[in-house]
Design a protein around this motif. Structure first.
Motif, mmCIF file in Angstrom:
data_model
loop_
_atom_site.group_PDB
_atom_site.id
_atom_site.type_symbol
_atom_site.label_atom_id
_atom_site.label_comp_id
_atom_site.label_asym_id
_atom_site.label_seq_id
_atom_site.Cartn_x
_atom_site.Cartn_y
_atom_site.Cartn_z
ATOM 1 N N ASP A 172 0.848 -1.205 0.000
ATOM 2 C CA ASP A 172 0.000 0.000 0.000
ATOM 3 C C ASP A 172 0.880 1.249 0.000
ATOM 4 N N LEU A 173 1.938 1.172 0.811
ATOM 5 C CA LEU A 173 2.857 2.300 0.921
ATOM 6 C C LEU A 173 3.517 2.598 -0.434
ATOM 7 N N MET A 174 3.944 1.542 -1.121
ATOM 8 C CA MET A 174 4.583 1.749 -2.432
ATOM 9 C C MET A 174 3.629 2.474 -3.371
ATOM 10 N N ILE A 175 2.369 2.044 -3.350
ATOM 11 C CA ILE A 175 1.390 2.660 -4.262
ATOM 12 C C ILE A 175 1.186 4.136 -3.903
ATOM 13 N N SER A 176 1.172 4.440 -2.582
ATOM 14 C CA SER A 176 0.993 5.853 -2.232
ATOM 15 C C SER A 176 2.254 6.669 -2.549
ATOM 16 N N LEU A 177 3.423 6.061 -2.424
ATOM 17 C CA LEU A 177 4.668 6.802 -2.672
ATOM 18 C C LEU A 177 4.875 7.153 -4.145
ATOM 19 N N LYS A 178 4.283 6.381 -5.031
ATOM 20 C CA LYS A 178 4.583 6.641 -6.450
ATOM 21 C C LYS A 178 3.989 7.963 -6.952
ATOM 22 N N LYS A 179 3.091 8.577 -6.149
ATOM 23 C CA LYS A 179 2.605 9.918 -6.527
ATOM 24 C C LYS A 179 3.768 10.896 -6.553
ATOM 25 N N GLN A 180 4.757 10.627 -5.706
ATOM 26 C CA GLN A 180 5.874 11.566 -5.596
ATOM 27 C C GLN A 180 7.222 10.987 -6.036
ATOM 28 N N TYR A 181 7.323 9.664 -5.997
ATOM 29 C CA TYR A 181 8.628 9.037 -6.252
ATOM 30 C C TYR A 181 8.528 8.015 -7.381
ATOM 31 N N THR A 182 9.668 7.735 -7.962
ATOM 32 C CA THR A 182 9.783 6.644 -8.923
ATOM 33 C C THR A 182 10.276 5.430 -8.139
ATOM 34 N N ILE A 183 9.604 4.305 -8.302
ATOM 35 C CA ILE A 183 9.973 3.124 -7.521
ATOM 36 C C ILE A 183 10.357 1.980 -8.456
ATOM 37 N N VAL A 184 11.468 1.348 -8.134
ATOM 38 C CA VAL A 184 11.874 0.154 -8.884
ATOM 39 C C VAL A 184 12.041 -0.962 -7.864
ATOM 40 N N VAL A 185 11.340 -2.073 -8.066
ATOM 41 C CA VAL A 185 11.314 -3.124 -7.053
ATOM 42 C C VAL A 185 11.683 -4.471 -7.669
ATOM 43 N N VAL A 186 12.600 -5.170 -7.002
ATOM 44 C CA VAL A 186 12.888 -6.563 -7.371
ATOM 45 C C VAL A 186 11.975 -7.440 -6.536
ATOM 46 N N THR A 187 11.278 -8.360 -7.186
ATOM 47 C CA THR A 187 10.411 -9.247 -6.403
ATOM 48 C C THR A 187 10.355 -10.649 -7.002
ATOM 49 N N HIS A 188 10.258 -11.630 -6.113
ATOM 50 C CA HIS A 188 10.045 -13.014 -6.560
ATOM 51 C C HIS A 188 8.564 -13.337 -6.550
ATOM 52 N N ASN A 189 7.783 -12.389 -6.074
ATOM 53 C CA ASN A 189 6.366 -12.644 -5.847
ATOM 54 C C ASN A 189 5.559 -12.099 -7.036
ATOM 55 N N MET A 190 5.078 -13.027 -7.862
ATOM 56 C CA MET A 190 4.343 -12.623 -9.080
ATOM 57 C C MET A 190 3.099 -11.814 -8.730
ATOM 58 N N GLN A 191 2.408 -12.245 -7.644
ATOM 59 C CA GLN A 191 1.192 -11.502 -7.251
ATOM 60 C C GLN A 191 1.567 -10.077 -6.871
ATOM 61 N N GLN A 192 2.692 -9.938 -6.175
ATOM 62 C CA GLN A 192 3.119 -8.596 -5.791
ATOM 63 C C GLN A 192 3.402 -7.749 -7.035
ATOM 64 N N ALA A 193 4.112 -8.329 -7.990
ATOM 65 C CA ALA A 193 4.420 -7.579 -9.220
ATOM 66 C C ALA A 193 3.119 -7.168 -9.904
ATOM 67 N N SER A 194 2.144 -8.078 -9.959
ATOM 68 C CA SER A 194 0.912 -7.719 -10.676
ATOM 69 C C SER A 194 0.053 -6.753 -9.861
ATOM 70 N N ARG A 195 0.120 -6.853 -8.530
ATOM 71 C CA ARG A 195 -0.667 -5.928 -7.695
ATOM 72 C C ARG A 195 -0.135 -4.503 -7.729
ATOM 73 N N VAL A 196 1.187 -4.360 -7.614
ATOM 74 C CA VAL A 196 1.697 -2.995 -7.383
ATOM 75 C C VAL A 196 2.306 -2.310 -8.599
ATOM 76 N N SER A 197 2.805 -3.086 -9.561
ATOM 77 C CA SER A 197 3.633 -2.401 -10.567
ATOM 78 C C SER A 197 2.831 -1.899 -11.758
ATOM 79 N N ASP A 198 3.357 -0.837 -12.365
ATOM 80 C CA ASP A 198 2.794 -0.313 -13.617
ATOM 81 C C ASP A 198 3.472 -0.989 -14.799
ATOM 82 N N ASP A 199 4.780 -1.204 -14.652
ATOM 83 C CA ASP A 199 5.560 -1.842 -15.706
ATOM 84 C C ASP A 199 6.339 -2.991 -15.093
ATOM 85 N N VAL A 200 6.630 -3.973 -15.916
ATOM 86 C CA VAL A 200 7.383 -5.111 -15.393
ATOM 87 C C VAL A 200 8.442 -5.531 -16.406
ATOM 88 N N ALA A 201 9.600 -5.917 -15.871
ATOM 89 C CA ALA A 201 10.705 -6.376 -16.722
ATOM 90 C C ALA A 201 11.026 -7.805 -16.309
#
Ligand SMILES: Nc1ncnc2c1ncn2[C@@H]1O[C@H](COP(=O)(O)OP(=O)(O)OP(=O)(O)O)[C@@H](O)[C@H]1O
Length: 254
Positions: free
Chosen positions: A186-215
């Motif tokens: 939830d925090l990541m989603i609120s922070l992106k209004k002001q910040y650019t976030i790049v996250v490494v994750t092994h959790n596919m659900q997390q990537a699909s829940r929070v990210s706008d773009d995925v590599a």
């Protein structure tokens, strides 16, 4: 707008190539997730973005990385770059000092703040990281007295206090329980209004829940990482262009 533009990036640990020909644009005020099996170079690539690999030694790169249109290697001083491109690690790593001093640590290094500026900055950073209500009555207590999830939010607050534009997160929830994980997401989603976030994750659900773009990265037979596919998260998850992406996200390997 793209904040990072990476072209033909190769990276070597000594003689061993760990990344080859990475081309990617990372958008401003968005969350970009790096996914892929263990050892494909996600963390290595994340560390390229604030030149943390410089601290490891024996790491060489070729290709170009632009940050804000300027060359990351030649146009930035590393300490200033790391202030602007902050980082949060897998295991919460608060300093063995008070909650207040943890958050004040970075700003105090820069020495241009008054005591009351620092207090305001600490409060603001703790509010932004959704920790203020938990800790406002015990700012002088040791950071070690916090739960794991609170410690991770404290580490995020500590990063925000130095005024970054980008927050890099290397598996920030992998040591946390599901409730603490949900709070960080939830925090990541609120922070992106002001910040650019790049996250490494092994959790596919997390990537699909929070990210706008995925590599999506993979590793070749020489154990060298490469980027398979990159794009809008919904499109990549619903309609992957590459068969290898489809197999990975559907759990067929990795
Ligand atoms: N400091 C280092 N020195 C030499 N080789 C390294 C170093 N750090 C990582 N590597 C190698 O680089 C490759 C990529 O590692 P990296 O940690 O970036 O992958 P990853 O995708 O983040 O993996 P994981 O998901 O397991 O964290 C691996 O083969 C790893 O052994």
């Amino acid at each position: 707008m793209s904040l990072f533009e990476v072209e033909h990036l190769d990276l070597f640990y000594g003689q061993t190539q760990a990344l080859k020909d990475v081309n990617i644009k990372i958008e401003e005020q968005a969350i970009t997730a790096f996914i892929g099996p263990s050892g494909c170079g996600k963390s290595t690539f994340l560390r390229v973005l604030n030149r943390m690999n410089d601290l490891i030694g024996n790491v060489t790169t070729t290709g170009t990385v632009l940050f804000g249109g300027k060359n990351l290697i030649t146009d930035y001083e590393p300490m200033e770059l790391r202030r602007r491109v902050g980082m949060v690690f897998q295991k919460p790593n608060p300093f063995p000092m008070s909650i207040f001093d943890n958050v004040a640590y970075g700003p105090r290094l820069f020495k241009r703040y008054t005591k009351s500026d620092i207090a305001d900055l600490v409060e603001d950073s703790l509010k932004k990281s959704a920790l203020w209500d938990d800790v406002k009555d015990r700012l002088g207590k040791s950071a070690m007295s916090l739960s794991g999830g609170q410690q991770q939010r404290l580490c995020i607050a500590r990063t925000l206090a130095t005024g970054p534009e980008v927050v890099l997160m290397d598996e920030p929830t992998s040591a946390l329980d599901p409730i603490s994980t949900a709070r960080i997401e939830d925090l990541m989603i609120s922070l992106k209004k002001q910040y650019t976030i790049v996250v490494v994750t092994h959790n596919m659900q997390q990537a699909s829940r929070v990210s706008d773009d995925v590599a999506f990265f993979l590793v070749d037979k020489n154990r060298c990482g490469f980027l398979v596919e990159y794009g809008n998260t919904q499109e990549l998850f619903l309609n992957p262009k590459d068969k290898r992406t489809e197999d990975y996200i559907s759990g067929k390997f990795g």
